[in-house]
Design a protein around this motif. Structure first.
Motif, PDB file in Angstrom:
ATOM      1  N   SER A 133       0.835  -1.196   0.000  1.00 42.77           N
ATOM      2  CA  SER A 133       0.000   0.000   0.000  1.00 42.77           C
ATOM      3  C   SER A 133       0.874   1.252   0.000  1.00 42.77           C
ATOM      4  CB  SER A 133      -0.858  -0.008   1.260  1.00 42.77           C
ATOM      5  OG  SER A 133       0.002   0.020   2.370  1.00 42.77           O
ATOM      6  N   ALA A 134       0.247   2.400  -0.262  1.00 49.31           N
ATOM      7  CA  ALA A 134       0.993   3.656  -0.219  1.00 49.31           C
ATOM      8  C   ALA A 134       1.570   3.854   1.180  1.00 49.31           C
ATOM      9  CB  ALA A 134       0.061   4.802  -0.590  1.00 49.31           C
ATOM     10  N   ALA A 135       0.815   3.430   2.213  1.00 51.02           N
ATOM     11  CA  ALA A 135       1.299   3.569   3.593  1.00 51.02           C
ATOM     12  C   ALA A 135       2.560   2.742   3.810  1.00 51.02           C
ATOM     13  CB  ALA A 135       0.211   3.135   4.565  1.00 51.02           C
ATOM     14  N   ALA A 136       2.588   1.547   3.212  1.00 44.16           N
ATOM     15  CA  ALA A 136       3.764   0.679   3.372  1.00 44.16           C
ATOM     16  C   ALA A 136       4.970   1.312   2.677  1.00 44.16           C
ATOM     17  CB  ALA A 136       3.481  -0.703   2.805  1.00 44.16           C
ATOM     18  N   LEU A 137       4.719   1.939   1.524  1.00 45.06           N
ATOM     19  CA  LEU A 137       5.805   2.641   0.819  1.00 45.06           C
ATOM     20  C   LEU A 137       6.379   3.748   1.693  1.00 45.06           C
ATOM     21  CD1 LEU A 137       4.823   3.386  -2.913  1.00 45.06           C
ATOM     22  CD2 LEU A 137       6.940   2.405  -2.068  1.00 45.06           C
ATOM     23  N   GLN A 138       5.461   4.478   2.339  1.00 44.30           N
ATOM     24  CA  GLN A 138       5.862   5.607   3.198  1.00 44.30           C
ATOM     25  C   GLN A 138       6.715   5.155   4.378  1.00 44.30           C
ATOM     26  OE1 GLN A 138       4.575   9.039   3.146  1.00 44.30           O
ATOM     27  NE2 GLN A 138       4.210   8.476   1.029  1.00 44.30           N
ATOM     28  N   ARG A 139       6.447   3.934   4.852  1.00 39.10           N
ATOM     29  CA  ARG A 139       7.161   3.536   6.072  1.00 39.10           C
ATOM     30  C   ARG A 139       8.589   3.043   5.788  1.00 39.10           C
ATOM     31  NH1 ARG A 139       4.023  -1.831   6.346  1.00 39.10           N
ATOM     32  NH2 ARG A 139       5.694  -3.338   6.508  1.00 39.10           N
ATOM     33  N   LEU A 140       8.966   2.936   4.507  1.00 41.47           N
ATOM     34  CA  LEU A 140      10.340   2.514   4.198  1.00 41.47           C
ATOM     35  C   LEU A 140      11.327   3.617   4.553  1.00 41.47           C
ATOM     36  CD1 LEU A 140       9.967   0.803   0.700  1.00 41.47           C
ATOM     37  CD2 LEU A 140      10.030  -0.260   2.956  1.00 41.47           C
ATOM     38  N   ARG A 141      12.493   3.206   5.059  1.00 42.36           N
ATOM     39  CA  ARG A 141      13.531   4.193   5.367  1.00 42.36           C
ATOM     40  C   ARG A 141      14.253   4.626   4.091  1.00 42.36           C
ATOM     41  NH1 ARG A 141      16.284   1.491  10.217  1.00 42.36           N
ATOM     42  NH2 ARG A 141      14.155   0.804  10.584  1.00 42.36           N
ATOM     43  N   LEU A 142      14.260   3.742   3.106  1.00 38.95           N
ATOM     44  CA  LEU A 142      14.906   4.010   1.819  1.00 38.95           C
ATOM     45  C   LEU A 142      14.054   3.282   0.773  1.00 38.95           C
ATOM     46  CD1 LEU A 142      17.652   5.243   0.782  1.00 38.95           C
ATOM     47  CD2 LEU A 142      18.601   2.934   0.990  1.00 38.95           C
ATOM     48  N   PRO A 143      13.817   3.875  -0.417  1.00 41.69           N
ATOM     49  CA  PRO A 143      12.934   3.224  -1.404  1.00 41.69           C
ATOM     50  C   PRO A 143      13.649   2.076  -2.118  1.00 41.69           C
ATOM     51  CG  PRO A 143      13.752   5.286  -2.292  1.00 41.69           C
ATOM     52  CD  PRO A 143      14.280   5.195  -0.887  1.00 41.69           C
ATOM     53  N   LEU A 144      13.946   1.038  -1.372  1.00 41.49           N
ATOM     54  CA  LEU A 144      14.820  -0.029  -1.872  1.00 41.49           C
ATOM     55  C   LEU A 144      14.234  -1.402  -1.568  1.00 41.49           C
ATOM     56  CD1 LEU A 144      17.700  -0.637  -3.047  1.00 41.49           C
ATOM     57  CD2 LEU A 144      18.488  -0.793  -0.675  1.00 41.49           C
ATOM     58  N   ILE A 145      14.403  -2.303  -2.540  1.00 44.89           N
ATOM     59  CA  ILE A 145      14.047  -3.715  -2.333  1.00 44.89           C
ATOM     60  C   ILE A 145      15.334  -4.526  -2.393  1.00 44.89           C
ATOM     61  CG2 ILE A 145      12.789  -5.706  -3.272  1.00 44.89           C
ATOM     62  CD1 ILE A 145      10.773  -3.739  -4.502  1.00 44.89           C
ATOM     63  N   ALA A 146      15.616  -5.285  -1.331  1.00 46.66           N
ATOM     64  CA  ALA A 146      16.699  -6.272  -1.399  1.00 46.66           C
ATOM     65  C   ALA A 146      16.132  -7.391  -2.274  1.00 46.66           C
ATOM     66  CB  ALA A 146      17.058  -6.773  -0.006  1.00 46.66           C
ATOM     67  N   ALA A 147      16.603  -7.476  -3.521  1.00 51.22           N
ATOM     68  CA  ALA A 147      15.948  -8.282  -4.562  1.00 51.22           C
ATOM     69  C   ALA A 147      16.034  -9.781  -4.257  1.00 51.22           C
ATOM     70  CB  ALA A 147      16.596  -7.990  -5.907  1.00 51.22           C
ATOM     71  N   PRO A 148      15.016 -10.535  -4.727  1.00 54.24           N
ATOM     72  CA  PRO A 148      15.017 -11.979  -4.484  1.00 54.24           C
ATOM     73  C   PRO A 148      16.090 -12.673  -5.314  1.00 54.24           C
ATOM     74  CG  PRO A 148      13.220 -11.387  -5.986  1.00 54.24           C
ATOM     75  CD  PRO A 148      13.860 -10.100  -5.531  1.00 54.24           C
ATOM     76  N   MET A 149      16.851 -13.576  -4.707  1.00 50.42           N
ATOM     77  CA  MET A 149      17.911 -14.276  -5.443  1.00 50.42           C
ATOM     78  C   MET A 149      17.997 -15.739  -5.030  1.00 50.42           C
ATOM     79  SD  MET A 149      20.952 -11.417  -5.529  1.00 50.42           S
ATOM     80  CE  MET A 149      20.749 -10.885  -3.847  1.00 50.42           C
ATOM     81  N   LEU A 150      17.950 -16.609  -6.052  1.00 52.47           N
ATOM     82  CA  LEU A 150      18.101 -18.049  -5.820  1.00 52.47           C
ATOM     83  C   LEU A 150      19.428 -18.337  -5.145  1.00 52.47           C
ATOM     84  CD1 LEU A 150      16.894 -19.869  -9.071  1.00 52.47           C
ATOM     85  CD2 LEU A 150      15.997 -20.161  -6.760  1.00 52.47           C
ATOM     86  N   ARG A 151      19.402 -19.207  -4.170  1.00 51.14           N
ATOM     87  CA  ARG A 151      20.610 -19.634  -3.425  1.00 51.14           C
ATOM     88  C   ARG A 151      21.302 -18.502  -2.689  1.00 51.14           C
ATOM     89  NH1 ARG A 151      23.378 -24.459  -4.713  1.00 51.14           N
ATOM     90  NH2 ARG A 151      22.109 -25.850  -5.965  1.00 51.14           N
ATOM     91  N   VAL A 152      20.651 -17.346  -2.574  1.00 50.60           N
ATOM     92  CA  VAL A 152      21.277 -16.198  -1.902  1.00 50.60           C
ATOM     93  C   VAL A 152      20.400 -15.655  -0.776  1.00 50.60           C
ATOM     94  CG1 VAL A 152      22.141 -13.830  -2.201  1.00 50.60           C
ATOM     95  CG2 VAL A 152      22.527 -15.519  -4.020  1.00 50.60           C
ATOM     96  N   SER A 153      19.101 -15.430  -1.065  1.00 53.34           N
ATOM     97  CA  SER A 153      18.243 -14.761  -0.074  1.00 53.34           C
ATOM     98  C   SER A 153      17.486 -15.766   0.783  1.00 53.34           C
ATOM     99  CB  SER A 153      17.209 -13.856  -0.747  1.00 53.34           C
ATOM    100  OG  SER A 153      17.552 -13.494  -2.048  1.00 53.34           O
ATOM    101  N   GLY A 154      17.782 -15.740   2.075  1.00 55.36           N
ATOM    102  CA  GLY A 154      17.067 -16.583   3.040  1.00 55.36           C
ATOM    103  C   GLY A 154      16.618 -15.726   4.201  1.00 55.36           C
ATOM    104  N   PRO A 155      16.110 -16.353   5.255  1.00 55.76           N
ATOM    105  CA  PRO A 155      15.552 -15.593   6.375  1.00 55.76           C
ATOM    106  C   PRO A 155      16.524 -14.576   6.983  1.00 55.76           C
ATOM    107  CG  PRO A 155      14.976 -17.902   6.583  1.00 55.76           C
ATOM    108  CD  PRO A 155      15.898 -17.813   5.420  1.00 55.76           C
ATOM    109  N   ALA A 156      17.815 -14.899   7.070  1.00 62.47           N
ATOM    110  CA  ALA A 156      18.747 -13.956   7.728  1.00 62.47           C
ATOM    111  C   ALA A 156      18.872 -12.670   6.916  1.00 62.47           C
ATOM    112  CB  ALA A 156      20.117 -14.613   7.902  1.00 62.47           C
ATOM    113  N   LEU A 157      19.032 -12.822   5.600  1.00 63.96           N
ATOM    114  CA  LEU A 157      19.171 -11.624   4.750  1.00 63.96           C
ATOM    115  C   LEU A 157      17.853 -10.826   4.753  1.00 63.96           C
ATOM    116  CD1 LEU A 157      20.747 -11.659   1.149  1.00 63.96           C
ATOM    117  CD2 LEU A 157      19.148  -9.949   1.918  1.00 63.96           C
ATOM    118  N   VAL A 158      16.736 -11.540   4.605  1.00 62.53           N
ATOM    119  CA  VAL A 158      15.429 -10.868   4.502  1.00 62.53           C
ATOM    120  C   VAL A 158      15.114 -10.093   5.788  1.00 62.53           C
ATOM    121  CG1 VAL A 158      12.934 -11.263   4.294  1.00 62.53           C
ATOM    122  CG2 VAL A 158      14.517 -12.479   2.796  1.00 62.53           C
ATOM    123  N   THR A 159      15.286 -10.739   6.925  1.00 63.12           N
ATOM    124  CA  THR A 159      14.922 -10.039   8.166  1.00 63.12           C
ATOM    125  C   THR A 159      15.884  -8.880   8.441  1.00 63.12           C
ATOM    126  OG1 THR A 159      16.036 -11.760   9.429  1.00 63.12           O
ATOM    127  CG2 THR A 159      13.650 -11.909   9.304  1.00 63.12           C
TER     128      THR A 159
END
Ligand SMILES: Cc1cc2nc3c(=O)[nH]c(=O)nc-3n(C[C@H](O)[C@H](O)[C@H](O)COP(=O)(O)O)c2cc1C
Length: 316
Positions: free
Chosen positions: A2-28
């Motif tokens: 939502s627009a509200a969720a966009l607003q709550r970001l500290r930086l307009p950035l997505i840590a992009a999804p990556m096979l064999r790279v992104s797991g719970p530690a990176l995501v959290t």
């Protein structure tokens, strides 16, 4: 999202999804740092594990102040699609990114639980199709993006899509620092994707040799080839050479299914496999200087972003 969720970001950035790279530690860690933390559901070995990951991530973020959203990525052309989708619906996830295929089959059930669906697209035609299928936002895979890449120049691509779409747009490809992220905003995108830079983080699940190669490689070490996935992908030349292949003599005529047989699944260990032995990175590899933790990477990107913003204020 939502627009509200966009607003709550500290930086307009997505840590992009990556096979064999992104797991719970990176995501959290990304969510704690106030950006979107994305991961392909296929990184969980089973649907049960995916279910556990989602519970574990929600619990571990309970004490975080204004965390960014956890954002699963559904690769459409994969056997577990329906089971993974059902799991995401049960968890009522806030945001999903679809890739490699039309989002048509998943948009309805996700919308029913209030989830915002972004589709990644590599051409204007794909963008139109994804919007017709009901996607709420688009990720523009532009030239030099890591993983399955696009071919279009990011500047022209963003402006072309802005001619007919005024919803959330994400630039993917070439975002090597906060200056590039600010440039994506200036082009009319709401958010930027950063994949490659997060490979070289302490929290990433990437093979240590992949991390080291991302640190030592420069832009010229990245090549576009269809040989390993049947789709255009950005690959690291040194990893192709290390697997005993000549990067300049690859078969570019393979189909998606042929590439899967040659370099994909299967149990045979005697031939190189994409993602396991032959590694991907995007042009933004030029911005990787060492291995940092996720919080440090986000903080550095934020400082660069603010510097770029101040600099543009002074431009004539
Ligand atoms: C090693 C690697 C694996 C990737 N795996 C996926 C994936 O599973 N799903 C997906 O949607 N995109 C995947 N991507 C693409 C990224 O999500 C993103 O589009 C890309 O990294 C952006 O470009 P950048 O690497 O220059 O930041 C992958 C990229 C890399 C480098």
């Amino acid at each position: 999202m939502s627009a509200a969720a966009l607003q709550r970001l500290r930086l307009p950035l997505i840590a992009a999804p990556m096979l064999r790279v992104s797991g719970p530690a990176l995501v959290t860690a990304a969510c704690r740092a106030g950006v979107v933390g994305a991961f392909p559901t296929a990184n969980a070995r089973t649907v049960d594990e995916l279910d556990q990951w989602l519970t574990q991530m929600r619990e571990s973020l309970q004490d975080a102040e204004q965390p960014g959203p956890v954002c699963p990525n559904l690769i459409i052309r994969q056997p577990r699609l329906q089971d993974d989708l059902a799991c995401l619906v049960r968890h009522r996830v806030e945001m999903v990114i679809t890739s490699v295929g039309s989002p048509a089959a998943v948009v309805g059930p996700l919308h029913d639980v209030g989830c915002t669906v972004f589709a990644d697209v590599a051409s204007v035609g794909h963008a139109e199709k994804a919007l017709r299928a009901g996607a709420d936002g688009l990720v523009l895979l532009s030239a030099g993006a890591g993983g399955q890449t696009g071919w279009a120049n990011g500047m022209a691509f963003a402006r072309a899509v802005r001619q007919f779409f005024d919803g959330p747009l994400v630039m993917a490809g070439g975002i090597s620092d906060g200056h590039a992220l600010w440039a994506a905003r200036a082009l009319g995108c709401d958010l930027g994707y950063m994949g490659t830079k997060f490979i070289a983080t302490e929290e990433s699940m990437a093979d240590a040799r992949h991390k080291a190669m991302v640190v030592s490689s420069r832009l010229d070490d990245v090549m576009r080839t269809r040989a390993f996935t049947g789709l255009d992908a950005s690959m690291l030349r040194p990893s192709i050479e290390a697997a005993g292949l000549d990067p300049d003599q690859l078969d570019e005529t393979v189909t998606f299914d042929e590439a899967r047989t040659r370099f994909g699944g299967g149990t045979s260990d005697d031939k190189p496999k994409r993602w396991r032995d032959i590694w991907s990175a995007g042009h933004s590899v030029s911005g990787v200087t060492g291995i940092h933790d996720v919080a440090g990477l986000v903080a550095a990107t934020q400082a660069e972003y603010e510097a770029a913003r101040r600099r543009t204020a002074d431009l004539q």
